[in-house]
Design a protein around this motif. Sequence first.
Motif, PDB file in Angstrom:
ATOM      1  N   THR A  73      61.995   0.179  53.937  1.00 52.55           N
ATOM      2  CA  THR A  73      63.724   0.299  53.804  1.00 52.55           C
ATOM      3  C   THR A  73      63.834   1.499  53.729  1.00 52.55           C
ATOM      4  OG1 THR A  73      64.002  -2.382  54.030  1.00 52.55           O
ATOM      5  CG2 THR A  73      65.583  -1.078  53.966  1.00 52.55           C
ATOM      6  N   ARG A  76      70.583   4.707  54.706  1.00 50.77           N
ATOM      7  CA  ARG A  76      70.397   5.766  55.990  1.00 50.77           C
ATOM      8  C   ARG A  76      72.117   6.424  55.184  1.00 50.77           C
ATOM      9  NH1 ARG A  76      72.270   2.910  59.460  1.00 50.77           N
ATOM     10  NH2 ARG A  76      73.425   0.740  59.239  1.00 50.77           N
ATOM     11  N   THR A  87      67.606  -2.957  58.985  1.00 51.07           N
ATOM     12  CA  THR A  87      67.520  -1.378  60.303  1.00 51.07           C
ATOM     13  C   THR A  87      66.824  -2.363  61.154  1.00 51.07           C
ATOM     14  OG1 THR A  87      68.770  -0.225  58.551  1.00 51.07           O
ATOM     15  CG2 THR A  87      68.103   0.460  60.844  1.00 51.07           C
ATOM     16  N   TYR A  89      64.855   0.318  65.842  1.00 51.12           N
ATOM     17  CA  TYR A  89      65.194   1.763  65.375  1.00 51.12           C
ATOM     18  C   TYR A  89      64.771   1.286  66.537  1.00 51.12           C
ATOM     19  CZ  TYR A  89      65.314   2.571  60.412  1.00 51.12           C
ATOM     20  OH  TYR A  89      65.482   3.033  60.033  1.00 51.12           O
TER      21      TYR A  89
END
Length: 276
Positions: A73, A76, A87, A89
């Motif tokens: 983690t 961002r 998150t 991706y």
Amino acid sequence: TVDVGFFRTLQIPLLQGRGFLPSDDANAARVVIVDELLARKYFPEGNAVGHRISTRNLNDKRVWQTIVGIVATVKRNRLDASPEIGTFYFDFRQSPTRLFTLVMKTDFATADLIGPLRAAMQRVDPEQPLFDIKTMNERIDASLDGRRAPMLLLMLFAGVALTLAAVGIYGVLAYGVAQRRGEIGVRMSLGARVGDIHRLVMLDGGRLVAIGLTLGLLIALSLAQFMRTQLFGVDTTDPLALGIALATIVAAAFGACWIPARRAAATDAIVALRHD
């Protein structure tokens, strides 16, 4: 949305599964990589890899992707913000975007790269704009602007408080020396040396400072939890930070005690007894 080299470039470690591969193109099965926070939140058994999650595209159509890896983690947007929801991706070739950020890892100075980077971009797409070029350290500094001003004000107030404390210690000791001038004269007439008088006043000041430091440290530790949200990279009970603070206060207090002690040691015994 990232490409194959994103995690390697930003040094984000892969914890489970695999990263994106060149074979994960638009014709391959859709894959996704999630971070550790999201994996723990929705897959507490630790078996997120192999499961599928769904999102909606611009046409509000549900799209399913298979989780192929779990990464650490990261923060961002802001360095002082704690990630809360996790998150995921997507591979750039499977989910291309119109706007994107180019990340380069290099030892060259930023100024030396802007020209060649613009030229390379022009060769790829002459109409593609290139803007907001900054180093990672510059972006980290910018993310802390909201906290920097309050911390500078806090440092200013702390400096004023330290100055007032030193002036207060000096005033108390100077008044005490003036009140004890006769006692100092008697001590010197009975054989007390300059060093003895100096040590006497310094010990009096040291007792005041020790009491104040003990009370201040207890109060600081009891209120430390309220400061947790204002700190980054340091614990509320960090020994180094507390040690530096204590050393600074002791140094200021020592200077405040030194002047009255020198004046007391320079007192003439006859003058002091006559004045008393």
